[in-house]
Structures are given as C-alpha cells and as structure tokens.
Write an enzyme that holds these catalytic residues in place. Sequence first.
Site, PDB file in Angstrom:
ATOM      1  N   GLY A  18       0.798  -1.222   0.000  1.00 61.75           N
ATOM      2  CA  GLY A  18       0.000   0.000   0.000  1.00 61.75           C
ATOM      3  C   GLY A  18       0.827   1.265   0.000  1.00 61.75           C
ATOM      4  N   ASP A  19       1.895   1.312   0.804  1.00 60.01           N
ATOM      5  CA  ASP A  19       2.705   2.532   0.889  1.00 60.01           C
ATOM      6  C   ASP A  19       3.332   2.861  -0.468  1.00 60.01           C
ATOM      7  OD1 ASP A  19       2.540   2.649   3.885  1.00 60.01           O
ATOM      8  OD2 ASP A  19       3.573   0.737   3.637  1.00 60.01           O
ATOM      9  N   GLN A 237       0.149  -1.678 -11.937  1.00 59.45           N
ATOM     10  CA  GLN A 237      -0.988  -0.941 -11.369  1.00 59.45           C
ATOM     11  C   GLN A 237      -2.146  -0.772 -12.348  1.00 59.45           C
ATOM     12  OE1 GLN A 237       0.671   2.648  -9.595  1.00 59.45           O
ATOM     13  NE2 GLN A 237       0.449   1.724  -7.575  1.00 59.45           N
ATOM     14  N   ARG A 253      -7.717  -4.934   0.049  1.00 54.32           N
ATOM     15  CA  ARG A 253      -7.126  -4.763   1.375  1.00 54.32           C
ATOM     16  C   ARG A 253      -6.305  -3.480   1.394  1.00 54.32           C
ATOM     17  NH1 ARG A 253      -1.962  -8.971   0.807  1.00 54.32           N
ATOM     18  NH2 ARG A 253      -0.446  -7.291   0.513  1.00 54.32           N
ATOM     19  N   GLY A 254      -5.993  -2.995   2.618  1.00 55.36           N
ATOM     20  CA  GLY A 254      -5.088  -1.864   2.758  1.00 55.36           C
ATOM     21  C   GLY A 254      -5.671  -0.575   2.209  1.00 55.36           C
ATOM     22  N   GLU A 255      -4.785   0.290   1.670  1.00 57.33           N
ATOM     23  CA  GLU A 255      -5.239   1.616   1.251  1.00 57.33           C
ATOM     24  C   GLU A 255      -5.293   1.792  -0.257  1.00 57.33           C
ATOM     25  OE1 GLU A 255      -4.039   4.957   3.496  1.00 57.33           O
ATOM     26  OE2 GLU A 255      -3.973   6.317   1.783  1.00 57.33           O
ATOM     27  N   ASP A 256      -4.260   1.361  -0.965  1.00 56.83           N
ATOM     28  CA  ASP A 256      -4.235   1.623  -2.403  1.00 56.83           C
ATOM     29  C   ASP A 256      -5.364   0.885  -3.122  1.00 56.83           C
ATOM     30  OD1 ASP A 256      -3.091   2.708  -4.817  1.00 56.83           O
ATOM     31  OD2 ASP A 256      -2.372   0.694  -5.245  1.00 56.83           O
ATOM     32  N   SER A 257      -5.487  -0.412  -2.897  1.00 53.99           N
ATOM     33  CA  SER A 257      -6.548  -1.161  -3.580  1.00 53.99           C
ATOM     34  C   SER A 257      -7.927  -0.757  -3.078  1.00 53.99           C
ATOM     35  CB  SER A 257      -6.338  -2.665  -3.415  1.00 53.99           C
ATOM     36  OG  SER A 257      -6.336  -3.033  -2.054  1.00 53.99           O
TER      37      SER A 257
END
Length: 356
Positions: A18-19, A237, A253-257
Amino acid sequence: MTQPLRWDLFCHVIDNFGDVGVSWRLAADLARRGQQVRLWIDDPSALAWMAPAGQPGVEVLRWAEPLPDREPGDVVVETFGCQLPATFVQRMRRPCPPVWINFEYLSAESYVERSHGLPSPQLEGPGQGLSKWFLYPGFTPRTAGLIREPELLPRRAAFDATAWLASHGVQRQQGERVVSLFCYENAALPTWLDSLAEVPTVLLVTPDRAARQVRSALGDGGRTGALRTVMLPYLPQDEFDHLLWASDLNFVRGEDSFSRAQWAGVPFIWQIYPQVDDFHAVKLDAFLDRYLDAAAPAQGVQIRALWHGWNGLSGVTRPTWPEGQDWQRLARDWSAHLAALPDATDCLLRFAADRG
C-alpha cells in the site's frame, strides 16, 4: 506557461504494497501533469512489477543512509508520516524553503476535515523555523480527495472486460460471476469460499497471501462446488485496475486497492489493516457511515455485517449476500460522488502553488 515544480516524495515501506502503491501513483500522476519528481523509497523492489515501464518525469532514488547529497526541490512530501532524513531537512532551511507537506493516510473520520491543511511550525530539531503542512485524502470537499488520474474514468468507460479476461486465459461461462481476491491472512476465508461456491463463480486470485490461503483451502485443483479459481501473476498498477473493473465483486485490502476499488464502481469488500486496540474498527465504520448513507436501511445492515464478518469484527462467519443489482447501483453512485470531488494530485498542486 507555469514552470514545473521539482518535487521530492519520500516513502518508507512499512509492509505489504500500500505505501509504495500510493506513493508511486502520486509520483506518476504529478509527472504526467508536467511536474519533475524524485521518489525516495527505502525498498523499491515492488516497483519492478508494479510499474515496470516507469514513468517519464519520475526519478526513483534509494532512500538509504547516508542520503545522496541532493538539493531539496520546490516541494517536499513525506507520505504517511515518515520521518525525513535530518540532513535533508537541514538543507531545506534556506531563504526560500520548499513547501513541506505530510500526505496522510486515507480516512473517513471526522478529524480529517478538521486537520486538513493545518500547519505544524517546527520549533526545534533539524527543521527549526520551518512549517510542515498536513494534507489528508478523503471523501468530502473539505479534504484532498482521492488520487484520480485525468484519464482514469475515460479509460474505465472504454474498458472491454471480456477481452481483458480472455487475455488472462479466463472465459466467463454462462451465468458465472467474476470475483477478485486480494487479502491478508483471513480465518474466515474457507467458509466464505464455500458460500461463494453456491453459485457459479470464477475467483481471480492475486499472488502472495491470497494465493497461499486459497491453495491451502482448496488444494492445487482450486475448485469447490460451483467455484473455480484462476491464479494471477503480479499485475502492474494499470492492470490491477483492469482486474477490479472486470470483476462483479472485489475483495481488497489496505489503502491503495481500497481507493481503486471505489473507482471501479462495482461492489467491493474491504479488509482493513488491523491495528492495536481494534482502532481499525473505528476507521472502517467511519467509512461505512459515508458509503452507506444512500443505501436502503436493510441493504446497509447487510453490507455492514458483511464487512464486519470479513474483518473478524463480528461473530458472523457465513456471509449473507446483498441483492446484486442494488449493490451495483450503490457502488456506481458512490464512484460518481467521488468523481465530483477534487482529486488529490490537483489539491497538492494548488496547495504548493499557493504557498510557493
């Protein structure tokens, strides 16, 4: 024409993807809009598959000690509260210092609107005398919005799901739904696979943790009931966006997806990164409060229960699925709502220009 600014983005990879995913999208989008970007990252290994073609205008530099002796640019961005190298901050103390921004985590909590755009004067340390500004991505006009490349929605509108699936060896069978799976370890997965298997389903499984768990649950054959699985390779991406667009339901999950699933405009279930003292539950419900604001009461209850169950926040282990068309409509309306807001890159550009 306005001169492009020189940007230094710093990314400390804490875990997962994500980062680096968010930082790369931001760096690439700034570059596409004519900016010059240096992305300092301590572990760039994931970029080999996440962005194999790179992006003109983005220079990736290894964030290691000692840091190469480079003059700070016009704007310095620390993503997610990472701590800049002291020597670099000291070089920022010049007659015309760079605009110093902390680009924070995405959240729907109310503090985001209160904190967005606030300065933090540095009273001591290597940055003494400078000010750092906090920008928060979010879901309202009083935040920085989400990263949304100018071509994203036109690209989605022109997308051919059937052709994309075929390019990955997937032929949707009559009456079959397409579900993607990108998750952390999840104790609920075996039961949920059984539930998905009650209707014809092709499950597109991402590598790493999701693939290991599915193989553990279903064996190498990857089938149960009416469910079959297709194991995917690591996707760049843009290709990951296509996976989300080609699916009828996405587990992310997480932030990017999480943010990209919202741009897909199809139903999704978010597995939030767990935090101590279950603080992640507060963050998850804050988002659901906004996301489900336009949902019918019964639909809202169902979707919240689904998300809680997938995140281990309730005793419900076997999902009850909402009505598909209504859920699809909710997802499309939410995506349209987000599209009416300013995007994060534009917010950063305007903020830097106003203070430069």
